[in-house]
Motif scaffolding. Structure first.
Motif, mmCIF file in Angstrom:
data_model
loop_
_atom_site.group_PDB
_atom_site.id
_atom_site.type_symbol
_atom_site.label_atom_id
_atom_site.label_comp_id
_atom_site.label_asym_id
_atom_site.label_seq_id
_atom_site.Cartn_x
_atom_site.Cartn_y
_atom_site.Cartn_z
ATOM 1 N N GLY A 128 98.768 74.788 54.867
ATOM 2 C CA GLY A 128 98.941 74.289 53.522
ATOM 3 C C GLY A 128 97.848 74.776 52.590
ATOM 4 N N SER A 129 96.629 74.873 53.085
ATOM 5 C CA SER A 129 95.530 75.380 52.254
ATOM 6 C C SER A 129 95.814 76.796 51.795
ATOM 7 N N GLU A 130 96.300 77.632 52.694
ATOM 8 C CA GLU A 130 96.666 79.000 52.310
ATOM 9 C C GLU A 130 97.798 78.997 51.286
ATOM 10 N N ALA A 131 98.737 78.094 51.464
ATOM 11 C CA ALA A 131 99.863 78.021 50.533
ATOM 12 C C ALA A 131 99.390 77.606 49.149
ATOM 13 N N VAL A 132 98.469 76.646 49.073
ATOM 14 C CA VAL A 132 97.911 76.237 47.786
ATOM 15 C C VAL A 132 97.172 77.408 47.152
ATOM 16 N N ASP A 133 96.389 78.110 47.946
ATOM 17 C CA ASP A 133 95.664 79.281 47.453
ATOM 18 C C ASP A 133 96.630 80.300 46.852
ATOM 19 N N LEU A 134 97.738 80.570 47.568
ATOM 20 C CA LEU A 134 98.729 81.530 47.083
ATOM 21 C C LEU A 134 99.405 81.029 45.812
ATOM 22 N N ALA A 135 99.759 79.750 45.774
ATOM 23 C CA ALA A 135 100.410 79.192 44.593
ATOM 24 C C ALA A 135 99.507 79.309 43.365
ATOM 25 N N ALA A 154 92.095 63.935 44.031
ATOM 26 C CA ALA A 154 93.076 64.813 44.678
ATOM 27 C C ALA A 154 92.465 65.545 45.868
ATOM 28 N N TYR A 155 93.330 65.868 46.810
ATOM 29 C CA TYR A 155 92.965 66.765 47.918
ATOM 30 C C TYR A 155 94.099 67.763 48.099
ATOM 31 N N HIS A 156 93.757 69.061 48.096
ATOM 32 C CA HIS A 156 94.779 70.095 48.244
ATOM 33 C C HIS A 156 94.420 71.173 49.263
ATOM 34 N N GLY A 157 93.313 71.034 49.982
ATOM 35 C CA GLY A 157 93.045 72.010 51.023
ATOM 36 C C GLY A 157 91.596 72.414 51.132
ATOM 37 N N LEU A 158 91.339 73.371 52.053
ATOM 38 C CA LEU A 158 89.972 73.687 52.440
ATOM 39 C C LEU A 158 89.556 75.136 52.226
ATOM 40 N N THR A 159 90.450 76.000 51.743
ATOM 41 C CA THR A 159 89.972 77.320 51.349
ATOM 42 C C THR A 159 89.086 77.138 50.117
ATOM 43 N N ALA A 161 89.391 78.305 47.104
ATOM 44 C CA ALA A 161 90.193 77.999 45.919
ATOM 45 C C ALA A 161 90.761 76.584 45.983
ATOM 46 N N ALA A 162 91.231 76.158 47.161
ATOM 47 C CA ALA A 162 91.821 74.826 47.299
ATOM 48 C C ALA A 162 90.757 73.737 47.234
ATOM 49 N N ALA A 163 89.580 73.997 47.816
ATOM 50 C CA ALA A 163 88.496 73.013 47.783
ATOM 51 C C ALA A 163 88.018 72.773 46.360
ATOM 52 N N GLU A 164 88.058 73.801 45.522
ATOM 53 C CA GLU A 164 87.624 73.666 44.130
ATOM 54 C C GLU A 164 88.525 72.750 43.318
ATOM 55 N N ILE A 165 89.730 72.489 43.809
ATOM 56 C CA ILE A 165 90.637 71.571 43.112
ATOM 57 C C ILE A 165 90.850 70.299 43.935
ATOM 58 N N SER A 166 89.873 69.977 44.796
ATOM 59 C CA SER A 166 89.984 68.820 45.691
ATOM 60 C C SER A 166 88.779 67.898 45.530
ATOM 61 N N PRO A 167 88.734 67.098 44.449
ATOM 62 C CA PRO A 167 87.594 66.201 44.232
ATOM 63 C C PRO A 167 87.361 65.226 45.379
ATOM 64 N N GLN A 168 88.412 64.939 46.150
ATOM 65 C CA GLN A 168 88.297 63.990 47.247
ATOM 66 C C GLN A 168 87.286 64.438 48.299
ATOM 67 N N LEU A 169 86.949 65.711 48.332
ATOM 68 C CA LEU A 169 85.992 66.218 49.319
ATOM 69 C C LEU A 169 84.565 65.781 49.030
ATOM 70 N N GLY A 170 84.315 65.214 47.850
ATOM 71 C CA GLY A 170 83.009 64.639 47.569
ATOM 72 C C GLY A 170 82.089 65.527 46.745
ATOM 73 N N PRO A 171 80.952 64.964 46.314
ATOM 74 C CA PRO A 171 80.058 65.661 45.389
ATOM 75 C C PRO A 171 79.397 66.903 45.948
ATOM 76 N N ASN A 172 79.338 67.037 47.269
ATOM 77 C CA ASN A 172 78.739 68.235 47.847
ATOM 78 C C ASN A 172 79.718 69.402 47.914
ATOM 79 N N VAL A 173 80.965 69.149 47.490
ATOM 80 C CA VAL A 173 81.955 70.218 47.332
ATOM 81 C C VAL A 173 82.410 70.159 45.872
ATOM 82 N N PRO A 174 81.623 70.737 44.969
ATOM 83 C CA PRO A 174 81.924 70.581 43.542
ATOM 84 C C PRO A 174 83.235 71.226 43.153
ATOM 85 N N ILE A 175 83.902 70.603 42.185
ATOM 86 C CA ILE A 175 85.131 71.199 41.664
ATOM 87 C C ILE A 175 84.769 72.421 40.836
#
Length: 445
Positions: A128-135, A154-159, A161-175
């Motif tokens: 799914g992370s790859e799919a979000v990246d491709l989309a 939101a959480y949309h993945g771990l690549t 590009a996907a991590a940058e749009i996933s605030p749920q990952l927390g402050p150490n993974v900035p959007i």
């Protein structure tokens, strides 16, 4: 800092020495040494799983656990039809999409047949992370913009590009600097206004601010259950105005169907269909192959016509023969076992049972859900405030009773109940019995 940082329902490695099961303690220690701190475990006392069947998983001692959490084995753990399809194909051929294959095309056509006519192309990935990246790549190429709007948790993945749009990952993974957030569409924060209108207004404000900062809008991405925002499915149809606002701003709507898709909402095959909308791009994940590495992006053809000729994209393992066989078998099971209707009926039964329990327990507040995806807010009975501590006590109390769920939401105070699709009414009865007992245990502490 413990390894529970920014992960709901995470095991604290600092407690490893307190584990009484010496075998489990050894596995946890060896795991930490071999895998490092990046890998997390669930629950106050981790569960060692060695086997799965249907809606149950089993530990090394043969104890069964009712799985009311895992969506990746969407049609049940080790479904015999899916495992047979995997084994048969693995014994014949496993290759990539650069060779002509009727099997690949047959599945693509069958999958697209579950979509509205406007969605007529599909590209395969492994996750799914790859799919979000491709989309995101497609949306940015088509619009010429880079800006993305997401909800606050939101959480949309771990690549990357996907991590940058996933605030749920927390402050150490900035959007990302090109990402704007909007509040989740909760009816209780709409100040009496229509939740759809309020959400659309928030998106309009975000896009206007984005443009004021010189960033061109590319896409709004959301799953239609807003899973990590606390599971917000109602009212059906409220996303219509939001999508209109997205298009008015020159962007595309990407529906993340990793969570709501493949019948989970109990109404239609896809979560976005509850809202009467047709997305521009749709992201799917590993539930499509019951856990095999297959995911994808379904799209309006006009979005791919130029992208497909000018941008080189190839995913060696995406759409491989064995994963396609698994995905095709998953569709067989969904259709043959009437799992969409099962999600509707059993989901309604389970939700009604939880609602009945909540009438007698002031720890439980809002109850929401669609099909086999149910949220239960847990609060401090004295103040009515979200209570993450009591939430974790209930999650771990159920784990001690061999029922697996987890939690979600910005305050980590919402129980997340999301079983495999074949979950039946007798399984719901077991869940309700154990949940009632866990509530009793909580009150006695």
């Amino acid at each position: 800092m413990s390894n529970t940082a920014y992960m709901v329902n995470g095991f604290d490695v600092a407690r490893t020495g307190q584990l009484k099961d010496q075998r489990l303690k050894s596995i946890v220690e060896r795991r930490a040494n071999a895998l490092g701190p990046g890998y997390k475990l669930f629950y106050r006392a981790p569960v060692e799983l060695v086997r799965g069947e249907g809606v149950y998983v089993y530990d090394n001692d043969g104890n069964s656990y009712l799985d009311a959490y895992n969506n990746v084995p969407s049609v049940g753990h080790c479904h015999p039809h899916v495992t047979a399809a995997i084994a048969a194909q693995a014994a014949v051929l496993n290759t990539h999409t650069r060779y002509a294959s009727s099997q690949l095309v047959d599945y693509a056509e069958r999958l697209l047949g579950t979509y509205p006519d406007e969605i007529a192309n599909v590209m395969f990935t492994c996750t799914g992370s790859e799919a979000v990246d491709l989309a995101l790549r497609i949306a940015r190429f088509f619009t010429g913009g880079t800006g993305v709007v997401v909800t606050e948790n939101a959480y949309h993945g771990l690549t990357t590009a996907a991590a940058e749009i996933s605030p749920q990952l927390g402050p150490n993974v900035p959007i990302g600097t090109h990402v704007w957030t909007v509040p989740a569409p909760r009816p209780d924060r709409a100040d009496g206004a229509d939740v759809g209108e309020a959400f659309a207004a928030d998106i309009r404000t975000a896009v206007t601010d984005m443009q004021r900062h010189g960033v061109r809008f590319a896409a709004f991405i959301a799953d239609t259950l807003f899973s990590t925002d606390g599971i917000l499915p109602e009212p059906a149809g409220f996303l219509t105005r939001a999508v209109e606002e997205v298009h008015a701003g020159g962007g595309l709507y990407i529906a993340d169907e990793v969570q709501p898709g493949f019948g989970r909402t109990g109404e239609r095959m896809w979560g976005f269909q509850r809202h009467g909308i047709v997305p521009d791009l749709v992201v799917m994940g590993k539930p499509m192959g019951n856990g095999m590495p297959i995911a994808g992006v379904a799209a309006r053809p006009e979005l791919l016509s130029e992208f497909g000729t000018k941008v080189r994209y190839f995913n060696t393992f995406g759409g491989n023969s064995v994963s396609i066989a698994a995905a095709n078998a998953v569709l067989d099971v969904i259709e043959n076992e009437n799992l969409v209707q099962n999600c509707r009926d059993v989901g309604a039964y389970l939700k009604a049972g939880i609602t009945e329990l909540a009438q007698h327990d002031d720890v439980l507040a809002g109850i929401r859900g669609s099909g086999l995806y149910i949220a239960v807010d847990v609060v401090d009975p004295g103040t009515g405030d979200p209570d993450a501590d009591r939430t974790m006590q209930l999650v771990n109390g159920l784990r001690e009773r061999r029922v697996l769920i987890s939690a979600t939401g910005k305050s980590a105070s919402t129980l997340k109940i999301r079983p495999p699709l074949p979950f039946a009414s007798n399984h719901a009865d077991i869940f309700l019995q154990e949940f009632s007992a866990a509530l009793t245990d909580l009150r006695s502490r």
